[in-house]
Design a protein around this motif. Sequence first.
Motif, PDB file in Angstrom:
ATOM      1  N   LEU A  25      -8.482  22.189  -1.098  1.00  0.00           N
ATOM      2  CA  LEU A  25      -7.850  21.066  -1.776  1.00  0.00           C
ATOM      3  C   LEU A  25      -7.132  20.109  -0.821  1.00  0.00           C
ATOM      4  O   LEU A  25      -6.773  19.004  -1.220  1.00  0.00           O
ATOM      5  CB  LEU A  25      -6.876  21.552  -2.868  1.00  0.00           C
ATOM      6  N   ALA A  26      -6.941  20.523   0.426  1.00  0.00           N
ATOM      7  CA  ALA A  26      -6.406  19.573   1.409  1.00  0.00           C
ATOM      8  C   ALA A  26      -7.331  18.363   1.518  1.00  0.00           C
ATOM      9  O   ALA A  26      -6.869  17.226   1.691  1.00  0.00           O
ATOM     10  CB  ALA A  26      -6.261  20.247   2.772  1.00  0.00           C
ATOM     11  N   LEU A  27      -8.642  18.600   1.389  1.00  0.00           N
ATOM     12  CA  LEU A  27      -9.586  17.474   1.392  1.00  0.00           C
ATOM     13  C   LEU A  27      -9.374  16.595   0.159  1.00  0.00           C
ATOM     14  O   LEU A  27      -9.515  15.377   0.225  1.00  0.00           O
ATOM     15  CB  LEU A  27     -11.032  17.983   1.398  1.00  0.00           C
ATOM     16  N   GLY A  28      -9.047  17.239  -0.963  1.00  0.00           N
ATOM     17  CA  GLY A  28      -8.789  16.479  -2.177  1.00  0.00           C
ATOM     18  C   GLY A  28      -7.604  15.551  -2.021  1.00  0.00           C
ATOM     19  O   GLY A  28      -7.614  14.414  -2.507  1.00  0.00           O
ATOM     20  N   GLY A  29      -6.567  16.027  -1.336  1.00  0.00           N
ATOM     21  CA  GLY A  29      -5.408  15.180  -1.090  1.00  0.00           C
ATOM     22  C   GLY A  29      -5.770  13.954  -0.272  1.00  0.00           C
ATOM     23  O   GLY A  29      -5.320  12.831  -0.556  1.00  0.00           O
ATOM     24  N   MET A  30      -6.612  14.160   0.754  1.00  0.00           N
ATOM     25  CA  MET A  30      -7.049  13.020   1.569  1.00  0.00           C
ATOM     26  C   MET A  30      -7.926  12.070   0.753  1.00  0.00           C
ATOM     27  O   MET A  30      -7.815  10.849   0.871  1.00  0.00           O
ATOM     28  CB  MET A  30      -7.805  13.514   2.799  1.00  0.00           C
ATOM     29  N   ARG A  31      -8.804  12.630  -0.075  1.00  0.00           N
ATOM     30  CA  ARG A  31      -9.662  11.792  -0.916  1.00  0.00           C
ATOM     31  C   ARG A  31      -8.816  10.893  -1.812  1.00  0.00           C
ATOM     32  O   ARG A  31      -9.104   9.701  -1.990  1.00  0.00           O
ATOM     33  CB  ARG A  31     -10.568  12.685  -1.768  1.00  0.00           C
ATOM     34  N   ALA A  32      -7.735  11.464  -2.371  1.00  0.00           N
ATOM     35  CA  ALA A  32      -6.857  10.668  -3.222  1.00  0.00           C
ATOM     36  C   ALA A  32      -6.243   9.513  -2.448  1.00  0.00           C
ATOM     37  O   ALA A  32      -6.126   8.392  -2.969  1.00  0.00           O
ATOM     38  CB  ALA A  32      -5.764  11.562  -3.809  1.00  0.00           C
ATOM     39  N   LEU A  33      -5.849   9.756  -1.209  1.00  0.00           N
ATOM     40  CA  LEU A  33      -5.244   8.692  -0.406  1.00  0.00           C
ATOM     41  C   LEU A  33      -6.234   7.563  -0.135  1.00  0.00           C
ATOM     42  O   LEU A  33      -5.876   6.374  -0.194  1.00  0.00           O
ATOM     43  CB  LEU A  33      -4.722   9.261   0.913  1.00  0.00           C
ATOM     44  N   TYR A  34      -7.485   7.916   0.177  1.00  0.00           N
ATOM     45  CA  TYR A  34      -8.495   6.881   0.395  1.00  0.00           C
ATOM     46  C   TYR A  34      -8.717   6.054  -0.878  1.00  0.00           C
ATOM     47  O   TYR A  34      -8.938   4.837  -0.809  1.00  0.00           O
ATOM     48  CB  TYR A  34      -9.820   7.506   0.835  1.00  0.00           C
ATOM     49  N   LEU A  35      -8.669   6.705  -2.033  1.00  0.00           N
ATOM     50  CA  LEU A  35      -8.811   5.967  -3.287  1.00  0.00           C
ATOM     51  C   LEU A  35      -7.599   5.072  -3.534  1.00  0.00           C
ATOM     52  O   LEU A  35      -7.743   3.905  -3.923  1.00  0.00           O
ATOM     53  CB  LEU A  35      -8.982   6.945  -4.453  1.00  0.00           C
ATOM     54  N   GLN A  36      -6.415   5.623  -3.314  1.00  0.00           N
ATOM     55  CA  GLN A  36      -5.192   4.892  -3.646  1.00  0.00           C
ATOM     56  C   GLN A  36      -5.054   3.601  -2.860  1.00  0.00           C
ATOM     57  O   GLN A  36      -4.490   2.619  -3.352  1.00  0.00           O
ATOM     58  CB  GLN A  36      -3.988   5.798  -3.427  1.00  0.00           C
ATOM     59  N   THR A  37      -5.577   3.567  -1.636  1.00  0.00           N
ATOM     60  CA  THR A  37      -5.461   2.345  -0.833  1.00  0.00           C
ATOM     61  C   THR A  37      -6.215   1.176  -1.445  1.00  0.00           C
ATOM     62  O   THR A  37      -5.927   0.007  -1.118  1.00  0.00           O
ATOM     63  CB  THR A  37      -5.996   2.562   0.601  1.00  0.00           C
ATOM     64  N   LEU A  38      -7.152   1.440  -2.342  1.00  0.00           N
ATOM     65  CA  LEU A  38      -7.976   0.372  -2.905  1.00  0.00           C
ATOM     66  C   LEU A  38      -7.284  -0.387  -4.038  1.00  0.00           C
ATOM     67  O   LEU A  38      -7.830  -1.376  -4.528  1.00  0.00           O
ATOM     68  CB  LEU A  38      -9.303   0.959  -3.428  1.00  0.00           C
ATOM     69  N   HIS A  39      -6.101   0.054  -4.446  1.00  0.00           N
ATOM     70  CA  HIS A  39      -5.327  -0.674  -5.455  1.00  0.00           C
ATOM     71  C   HIS A  39      -4.338  -1.573  -4.708  1.00  0.00           C
ATOM     72  O   HIS A  39      -3.417  -1.086  -4.057  1.00  0.00           O
ATOM     73  CB  HIS A  39      -4.574   0.308  -6.343  1.00  0.00           C
ATOM     74  N   PRO A  40      -4.523  -2.901  -4.766  1.00  0.00           N
ATOM     75  CA  PRO A  40      -3.700  -3.800  -3.936  1.00  0.00           C
ATOM     76  C   PRO A  40      -2.192  -3.612  -4.103  1.00  0.00           C
ATOM     77  O   PRO A  40      -1.452  -3.557  -3.114  1.00  0.00           O
ATOM     78  CB  PRO A  40      -4.140  -5.194  -4.384  1.00  0.00           C
ATOM     79  N   ARG A  41      -1.708  -3.514  -5.338  1.00  0.00           N
ATOM     80  CA  ARG A  41      -0.261  -3.359  -5.541  1.00  0.00           C
ATOM     81  C   ARG A  41       0.214  -1.987  -5.086  1.00  0.00           C
ATOM     82  O   ARG A  41       1.288  -1.866  -4.481  1.00  0.00           O
ATOM     83  CB  ARG A  41       0.090  -3.594  -7.015  1.00  0.00           C
ATOM     84  N   ALA A  42      -0.575  -0.954  -5.357  1.00  0.00           N
ATOM     85  CA  ALA A  42      -0.180   0.392  -4.926  1.00  0.00           C
ATOM     86  C   ALA A  42      -0.112   0.465  -3.404  1.00  0.00           C
ATOM     87  O   ALA A  42       0.829   1.041  -2.846  1.00  0.00           O
ATOM     88  CB  ALA A  42      -1.167   1.423  -5.468  1.00  0.00           C
ATOM     89  N   MET A  43      -1.098  -0.137  -2.739  1.00  0.00           N
ATOM     90  CA  MET A  43      -1.105  -0.087  -1.281  1.00  0.00           C
ATOM     91  C   MET A  43       0.022  -0.932  -0.708  1.00  0.00           C
ATOM     92  O   MET A  43       0.636  -0.566   0.296  1.00  0.00           O
ATOM     93  CB  MET A  43      -2.457  -0.588  -0.749  1.00  0.00           C
ATOM     94  N   ALA A  44       0.346  -2.051  -1.360  1.00  0.00           N
ATOM     95  CA  ALA A  44       1.476  -2.869  -0.909  1.00  0.00           C
ATOM     96  C   ALA A  44       2.763  -2.071  -1.024  1.00  0.00           C
ATOM     97  O   ALA A  44       3.629  -2.128  -0.140  1.00  0.00           O
ATOM     98  CB  ALA A  44       1.559  -4.147  -1.737  1.00  0.00           C
ATOM     99  N   GLY A  45       2.902  -1.315  -2.113  1.00  0.00           N
ATOM    100  CA  GLY A  45       4.096  -0.488  -2.273  1.00  0.00           C
ATOM    101  C   GLY A  45       4.235   0.541  -1.183  1.00  0.00           C
ATOM    102  O   GLY A  45       5.333   0.774  -0.667  1.00  0.00           O
TER     103      GLY A  45
END
Length: 284
Positions: A25-45
């Motif tokens: 699941l450590a890979l799952g955590g990294m996968r989530a981070l790669y996804l999260q960067t694609l939301h402009p406001r979330a990544m700005a935060g």
Amino acid sequence: MTSDDDLGLFGPDSVTWRVHAESILALGGMRALYLQTLHPRAMAGVAQNSGYRADPWGRLERTAIYVATVVYGTTAQAHRAGEHVRRLHARMRATDPDTGELFRVDEPELLRWVHVTEVDSFLTTARRAGLALTDDEADRYVDEQRRAAELVGLDADQVPRSVAEVNDYYREILPSLRMTREAAEGALFLSAPPLPWGLGYTPARAAWLGLSALVVSLLPPWARKLYGLPGLPTTDLTASLSTRALRLSLRALPRRLVEGPIYRSAMDRAARAAQESSGATQAA
């Protein structure tokens, strides 16, 4: 039941405990981070409030401890962890990359995005690595995780309760996602962070790059497309096979190397609870 015997928000009969017992699941955590960067406001935060560049490994460790506490900690520990996160988020503000408006990072939209990407990434990674879960069990995992969503300030009805609802959510939010400069910088940093203890000048650098490539290949096709990556027909199959092989390698390691203290404490509490239940049954 005393606080020392409390089995937390989920317990040994939950799908959550089964899923999060997987070291992969450590890979799952990294996968989530790669996804999260694609939301402009979330990544700005993240970019405007987080010290991820100055202390990436410390931030990663704190996130892992938080997830472990929510999953395997006692009920009180999970609620304290959630309260701490809510207090941190309540103080954070960021500037919208499109409008320049100031916004709070604990907006429900942003909390929901982070929650869904994490739940989806943990579940998807575990299943593609070979953890045998039925579709009903996968839905149960998503539903159970609504308890975790409540800890960060979301209403349980604001987040998906099944895999189908997760997919519906992605379809709805996809038009809002895109690659921004901050997203590109964040993804690049994830792929090649400064390694601790001088490991950046060792084969560990190549190993991390290979691991990052595997995580990116686990992303859904629409996310890889947003990153401008080619969608080869064999990408998903190769990613699944590689993840299964890595899971088997991790399972061959001594358990003490992959089990943290929070997990071991939960297993001890569960064993005591099972023993007490057995004793009570025999006495009756």
